[in-house]
Design an enzyme around this catalytic site. Structure first.
Site, PDB file in Angstrom:
ATOM      1  N   HIS A 110     -17.319  -5.477  32.354  1.00 46.85           N
ATOM      2  CA  HIS A 110     -16.558  -6.679  32.738  1.00 46.85           C
ATOM      3  C   HIS A 110     -16.444  -7.662  31.567  1.00 46.85           C
ATOM      4  CE1 HIS A 110     -17.287  -5.500  37.024  1.00 46.85           C
ATOM      5  NE2 HIS A 110     -18.427  -5.090  36.508  1.00 46.85           N
TER       6      HIS A 110
ATOM      7  N   SER B  66      -1.001 -14.247   7.689  1.00 46.24           N
ATOM      8  CA  SER B  66      -0.004 -15.060   8.390  1.00 46.24           C
ATOM      9  C   SER B  66       0.864 -15.748   7.341  1.00 46.24           C
ATOM     10  CB  SER B  66      -0.726 -16.101   9.243  1.00 46.24           C
ATOM     11  OG  SER B  66       0.121 -17.212   9.461  1.00 46.24           O
TER      12      SER B  66
ATOM     13  N   LYS C 108      -5.682 -16.588   7.812  1.00 50.84           N
ATOM     14  CA  LYS C 108      -5.623 -15.541   8.836  1.00 50.84           C
ATOM     15  C   LYS C 108      -5.800 -14.132   8.276  1.00 50.84           C
ATOM     16  CE  LYS C 108      -4.859 -15.627  12.718  1.00 50.84           C
ATOM     17  NZ  LYS C 108      -3.615 -15.809  13.449  1.00 50.84           N
TER      18      LYS C 108
ATOM     19  N   GLU D  63      -3.092  -3.701  16.915  1.00 53.35           N
ATOM     20  CA  GLU D  63      -2.139  -4.261  17.891  1.00 53.35           C
ATOM     21  C   GLU D  63      -0.909  -3.370  18.014  1.00 53.35           C
ATOM     22  OE1 GLU D  63      -1.446  -8.352  16.671  1.00 53.35           O
ATOM     23  OE2 GLU D  63      -3.578  -8.535  16.261  1.00 53.35           O
TER      24      GLU D  63
END
Ligand code: ARG
Length: 467
Positions: free
Chosen positions: A161, A282, A288, A295
């Protein structure tokens, strides 16, 4: 140029030209040209079987074969000129063959239909592509095992969880994906069996009226068996659907793997860091470091599901045997294969170069994660598990109410919950021994993890695949 076929393969009975817009919808050449080599391979085998059945002479067969070698060279060297009239790769190859050898080319299609031809080409291509995926999959598993071995000493929180559950070895987490991949590999071998059944010789719908030797054809083309019902053969794309489903399932495993790593790579977790090669920055925020590789794998998985579902919907409404809807199979197969191949490859490379941050992994271990061990302590003192669970729940609440970690509760405080607690409770506050108590097959102890790696390696030795 001898014997040019000026019209479509099926043009004889028509008096009107096809509407140019319909021609564009109908044409699949820009997609199925990718099958040029399989189409030629299938056609050469078909010429051989025609020759064997004495439908063409040995000389004619040789002429066809030599001309096809030239056609193949043209495709390979980007010299093949696709004509406007070329509806699909089958028409294009036959048209070109005609240009090269004239009337002899017209004998090649004897008894054959594009219906059995297209599915034969597709199966030949899919078999080759499956073999390449098997190679990638094996490599991916090898890297999973190698990285599990390398960092076997690293402990980290295991989550259920997404909440800290119990301490585990990093390698136990990593190998969990090797076991998914093992089943993916075994399943793909199953799919391959059904791909590798020869359709050619089924004609358009009713079979082949000439005494061609289908077993010989199967041997020539490396198929294990032949299909046994012509109507089933020309209408069947289950092998494609199975592959698309297989791709959905295995990309889903990759997607979950990536999702874990995306979470582990956040600054909040900081368990892992991707190599620069597999990270992106970024355009606005200079600090970043984004895990785009993961992804993209996660994202493309969605598109792969779409291809599977899309093709299933295409299949559901079509009446038996060949209908043009089936032409949609190739776009889905090509996209899915290309994408999945890349996904496995990048997952493997990103994993091979991933840095595991042992300190952060171990810093994330907290004594509340040993609450189960505390319950086992009570069990070993003769209390039932349910009762132990309840008592430890009270200890957790007590620690929480005092704002201290579980391991800081004194024996006196614990004794207010149960008399059974003794000084020996201090032995349980050790993450290493906690993890190593799971010695059972499949557990997270050093030995059990080692055993998993041995068993995976032993299994992998059965297979060798070519890239
Ligand atoms: N391009 C077609 C396909 O891939 C070939 C089969 C065409 N057959 C036909 N009867 N129109 O499905």
């Amino acid at each position: 140029m001898a014997g040019v076929i000026p019209q479509k393969l099926w043009g004889g009975r028509f008096t009107e030209d096809i509407d140019p817009d319909f021609h564009n919808l109908n044409a699949s050449i820009h997609i199925d040209k990718r099958l040029y080599a399989e189409d030629i391979q299938g056609s050469i085998a078909y010429a051989r079987v025609l020759c064997k059945a004495k439908l063409i002479s040995q000389e004619e067969m040789q002429t066809i074969k030599t001309a096809f070698k030239q056609v193949q060279g043209e495709w390979e060297n980007n010299k093949f000129i696709i004509n406007h009239e070329d509806e699909d790769v089958h028409s294009a190859n036959e048209r070109r063959l005609s240009e090269l050898i004239g009337d002899i080319a017209k004998k090649l299609h004897t008894g054959r239909s594009r219906n059995d031809q297209t599915v034969t080409d597709t199966k030949l291509w899919l078999r080759k592509s499956i073999d390449k995926l098997l190679f990638r999959l094996k490599k991916f598993i090898e890297v999973l095992i190698a990285r599990a071995e390398e960092d076997i000493d690293v402990l980290m929180p295991g989550y259920t969880h997404m909440q800290r559950a119990q301490p585990i070895r990093w390698s136990q987490w990593l190998l969990s994906y090797a076991w998914y991949a093992k089943q993916d590999l075994e399943r793909l071998l199953e799919v391959r069996k059904r791909v590798n059944i020869l359709p050619l010789g089924s004609g358009a719908i009713a079979g082949n009226p000439f005494a061609i030797d289908r077993q010989f054809l199967a041997m020539e083309l490396g198929f294990d068996e032949i299909t046994e019902n012509s109507m089933h053969t020309v209408g069947d794309r289950d092998f494609a659907a199975e592959f698309l489903f297989w791709s959905s399932l295995s990309s889903m495993h990759l997607s979950r793997f990536c999702e874990d790593l995306i979470i582990y790579s956040t600054q909040e977790f900081n368990f892992v860091q991707f190599a620069d090669k597999y990270s992106t920055g970024s355009s606005l925020m200079p600090q970043k470091r984004n895990p785009d590789c993961m992804e993209l794998i996660r994202g493309k998985t969605g598109t792969i599901f779409g291809k599977c579902i899309g093709f299933m919907v295409t299949l559901k409404g079509i009446p038996s045997t060949y209908n043009k809807d089936l032409q949609e199979d190739k776009e889905s197969l090509f996209y899915t294969y290309d994408t999945l191949y890349q996904m496995f490859h990048i997952a493997e490379k990103a994993l091979a170069t991933l840095k595991v941050n042992r300190k952060s992994c171990e810093r994330a271990l907290t004594s509340d994660m040993l609450a189960t061990d505390m319950a086992y302590y009570l069990v070993n003192k003769g209390i039932s598990f349910r009762e132990s669970h309840h008592l430890v729940g009270k200890a957790v609440a007590l620690a929480e109410s005092k704002g201290i970690p579980l391991l800081e509760l004194s024996v006196q405080q614990l004794k207010t919950i149960s008399e059974v607690f003794e000084e020996s409770i201090s032995c349980i506050w050790n993450f290493n021994s906690s993890v190593d108590q799971y010695k059972i097959a499949g557990g997270t102890s050093f030995e059990a993890v080692q055993q998993q790696m041995n068993s995976l390696r032993c299994w992998l030795r059965n297979y060798s695949f070519k890239e």
